[in-house]
Scaffold this motif. Structure first.
Motif, PDB file in Angstrom:
ATOM      1  N   ASP A 262       0.851  -1.184   0.000  1.00  0.00           N
ATOM      2  CA  ASP A 262       0.000   0.000   0.000  1.00  0.00           C
ATOM      3  C   ASP A 262       0.890   1.238   0.000  1.00  0.00           C
ATOM      4  N   GLN A 263       0.980   1.903  -1.146  1.00  0.00           N
ATOM      5  CA  GLN A 263       1.850   3.071  -1.304  1.00  0.00           C
ATOM      6  C   GLN A 263       1.100   4.380  -1.095  1.00  0.00           C
ATOM      7  N   THR A 264      -0.080   4.315  -0.493  1.00  0.00           N
ATOM      8  CA  THR A 264      -0.878   5.526  -0.300  1.00  0.00           C
ATOM      9  C   THR A 264      -0.149   6.537   0.580  1.00  0.00           C
ATOM     10  N   ASP A 265      -0.014   7.744   0.050  1.00  0.00           N
ATOM     11  CA  ASP A 265       0.605   8.858   0.783  1.00  0.00           C
ATOM     12  C   ASP A 265      -0.256  10.081   0.515  1.00  0.00           C
ATOM     13  N   THR A 266      -1.316  10.235   1.271  1.00  0.00           N
ATOM     14  CA  THR A 266      -2.340  11.245   1.000  1.00  0.00           C
ATOM     15  C   THR A 266      -1.778  12.652   0.970  1.00  0.00           C
TER      16      THR A 266
ATOM     17  N   ASP B  76       0.763   6.475   4.443  1.00  0.00           N
ATOM     18  CA  ASP B  76      -0.321   6.734   5.389  1.00  0.00           C
ATOM     19  C   ASP B  76      -0.288   5.771   6.570  1.00  0.00           C
TER      20      ASP B  76
END
Length: 664
Positions: A397-401, A408
């Motif tokens: 999960d590479q989510t970086d809001t 994240d």
């Protein structure tokens, strides 16, 4: 200057005329009636209960988040608990727990291969616990503090994150026990890593792999169904089940929790905790203990103290059990789980937490880890249940809001690009205390309750591990003075111009002058006045200090910084910790009426005693007019030893405190 040999403190409250702390005027004096107390204080002893420790982490590997905790092998007594054990018997016993994971100091990500912070620890800590998290692949190490430093080099460690199967998956065995510990065991190396402290001890755990959530049922009434987010490291209680038992698994086919006790199986909605069904189990030879687990193909297996069983739902809607293992197992299985290689792992109920691999076709088995395996892998703790968590190398999960470079799942502030991590003093769940006597430079009654400040300092750090804000959460827990005393702290070496704003301070007495940014005016360093009357912060208050640009934590310094009180609204009359500097507005040679017990002006009396003491721990102050040596049995020995003996004299250990002489 004081003599270089030991100074002698001779306190005879029966014959000395001392200023009384409850008098509103420094002219008033009263004799204090107390037992004679003679202490020999080593010259130069500063009464410090904590020390600054430099943490040096070198990690040239991939992106990974680090959590650093204060570490102690000591278990604390959390009281007695009545519960149903895995044999179905109600028992009452003293529960001892580890508080390691309650002592989080800071989190961060290495930059250019380095993560360095200076932390403040009680001197009784001689180790730290360092946990590394690389995409939910956890590893850890306990490191000794040597010469006030800790050095940890990940590149020099053997990686335990290689794939266990051909499907780019790494298995970890997640374990729980009745002492409320959630930890993982690497099935390749037997390395144990602590993950979290549970709200309640438990015999059960199961994982919803897709949502990365672990479920567990508390072992005591009302038997709460607890849910743990592996990603966020947080617990919530879903519902109270109202029944206990030793067996639990998550069925990925129908998305339900299967819970079992004795000869029954129940299904629960993991979102609401609602009981959806109940089935009888036929043919069990022993209904105590054990666990249940779904194989990859959906086959349901169950174990009890009598061995391993395969369960099949018959025409009468009951589960028929068929025993697979022999009836003479030399261990009593309490838990089981399948790994990605379809191997069945079991744990027994021994204190050595033996881990066993069993064949589901023949019931053949072997000890893999633990004391019985004869391979030096005694975990030193009980495993009451097992489940498997799978980490897929190709699913990250590479989510970086907020786009700050911190994922994240690792970001304490995922929607704020200026903030990412937190740095706690004393710890995430701990409070420190700074306690003052306010009659300096005359001696007082040494009850240290004229102004006792409870605090927690939280430095909010950005993605580069620099401080953008300081939140100082505090309240006055004791105010035994008749004076109107102010209180604050100085951040030594930090110019006032580097502070953008100070909010939350409570000023009502009109003797403090502020700059436009909220720092005190006419100061060389940034001085933060929390309150000009300690009565203004009897309730918890947060004072926030925001910086113009991010500053390094070495520039910020270590909380509680340079704290002081301002006695009776006389701004130049500052009272500090021993041997600490006054601010630009303080005066070491202030004129007063009475006998000067601090001719050197270093906040240590000619008898070697301080007017303030700082403890990075919750400190229970003595009652009014009870000197600290009478309230705490080992304070005197600690002081005479120069801090080398009874270094935890203030903790709630047996024999430390005289409870009838201490405020609750």
């Amino acid at each position: 200057m004081k003599n270089t040999f030991s100074n002698f403190l001779k306190i005879n409250f029966a014959i000395l005329l001392l200023y009384g702390c409850n008098f509103s005027s420094p002219e008033a004096i009263e004799p204090i009636d107390s037992a004679t107390n003679t202490l020999a204080i080593p010259a130069g002893f500063d009464f410090s209960t904590h020390h600054a420790v430099t943490i040096n982490i070198v990690d040239n590997g991939q992106y990974a988040k680090y959590d650093v905790y204060a570490y102690s092998d000591e278990l604390y007594n959390s009281g007695t608990e009545t519960f149903e054990n895995e044999s179905g018997q109600m028992v009452t016993e003293v529960v001892f727990k580890s508080d390691v994971l309650e002592k989080l100091i800071f989190s961060g990500v290495s930059r250019n291969g380095v993560l360095k912070q200076i932390i403040n620890l009680p001197k009784f800590y001689n180790k730290v616990y360092i946990r590394r998290n690389e995409n939910l692949k956890f590893s850890s190490s306990v490191k000794n503090i040597v010469n006030n430093e800790v050095n940890y080099n990940f590149s020099g460690l053997k990686s335990a994150t290689k794939s266990k199967s051909a499907n780019n998956v790494t298995d970890y065995l997640y374990c729980v026990n009745g002492s409320g510990q959630l930890f993982q065991v690497d099935p390749l190396t037997a390395v144990l890593t602590d993950l979290s402290s549970m709200p309640m001890g438990s015999y059960t755990c199961a994982i919803d792999q897709e949502k990365k959530e672990l479920y567990s049922i508390g072992r005591s009434s009302p038997y709460p169904l607890m849910k743990y987010s592996i990603t966020n490291d947080t617990w919530v209680t879903v519902a109270n089940i109202g029944r206990g038992g030793p067996r639990l698994d998550f069925n990925k086919v129908d998305g339900l929790l299967y819970f079992s006790t004795a000869d029954k199986i129940y299904t629960y909605n993991p979102t609401t905790g609602a009981n959806l069904g109940v089935w009888d189990i036929l043919g069990l030879h022993n209904t105590n203990g054990g666990d249940l687990a779904f194989a990859e193909d959906g086959t349901l297996f169950l174990c009890t103290f009598s061995g391993l069983y395969k369960l099949v739902l018959n025409a009468n809607n009951k589960y028929q059990s068929t025993r697979i293992s022999s009836d003479n197992l030399p261990f009593s299985p309490t838990s089981m789980t399948f790994d990605s290689n379809k191997e069945l792992w079991l744990a027994d109920n021994s204190s050595s937490a033996d881990l066993i691999i069993m064949d589901t076709q023949t019931g053949g088995w072997k000890y893999k880890y633990g004391a019985s395996a004869n391979n030096n892998t005694d975990f030193g703790r009980i495993i009451n249940d097992l489940t498997t968590f799978r980490v897929y190398s190709d699913v990250i999960d590479q989510t970086d809001t907020d786009g700050d470079g911190i994922l994240d799942q690792d970001d304490a502030f995922p929607t704020d690009a200026e903030a990412a991590f937190e740095f706690f003093t004393p710890s995430k769940y701990g409070k420190g205390t700074i306690a003052f006597e306010d009659l300096w430079p005359s001696t007082g009654d040494y009850d240290f309750n004229d102004a006792a400040l409870s605090y927690q300092a939280i430095a909010v750090l950005n993605a580069d591990n620099k401080a953008v804000r300081l939140d100082f959460i505090c309240n006055i827990k004791a105010n035994g003075a008749g004076f109107t005393n102010g209180i604050g702290f100085e951040i030594e070496g930090l110019a006032p111009s580097k502070v953008e704003s100070v909010t939350g301070a409570v000023l009502t007495q009109n003797f403090i002058n502020l700059n436009a940014n909220g720092t005190e005016a006419n100061q060389a360093n940034a001085v933060i006045i929390l309150a000009d009357d300690v009565d203004n912060i009897l309730r918890e208050t947060t004072i926030s200090v925001k910086f113009v640009t991010p500053i390094s934590t070495s520039e910020l310094g270590v909380a509680p910084f340079n704290p002081f009180i301002i006695a009776n609204k006389v701004r130049e009359k500052e009272i500090h910790l021993p041997y600490r500097n006054i601010t630009s507005l303080g005066n070491r040679s202030i004129s007063f009426t009475g006998v000067n017990k601090d001719p050197d002006g270093n906040f240590v009396s000619s008898n070697g005693f301080p007017w303030a003491i700082s403890i990075i721990h919750d400190f229970k102050v003595p009652k009014e007019k009870i000197d600290i040596t009478n309230a705490y049995n080992f304070f005197g020995t600690w002081a005479e030893s120069g801090g080398s003996q009874f270094i935890d004299w203030y903790k709630d250990n047996p024999g430390n405190r005289n409870l009838d002489k201490i405020d609750k």
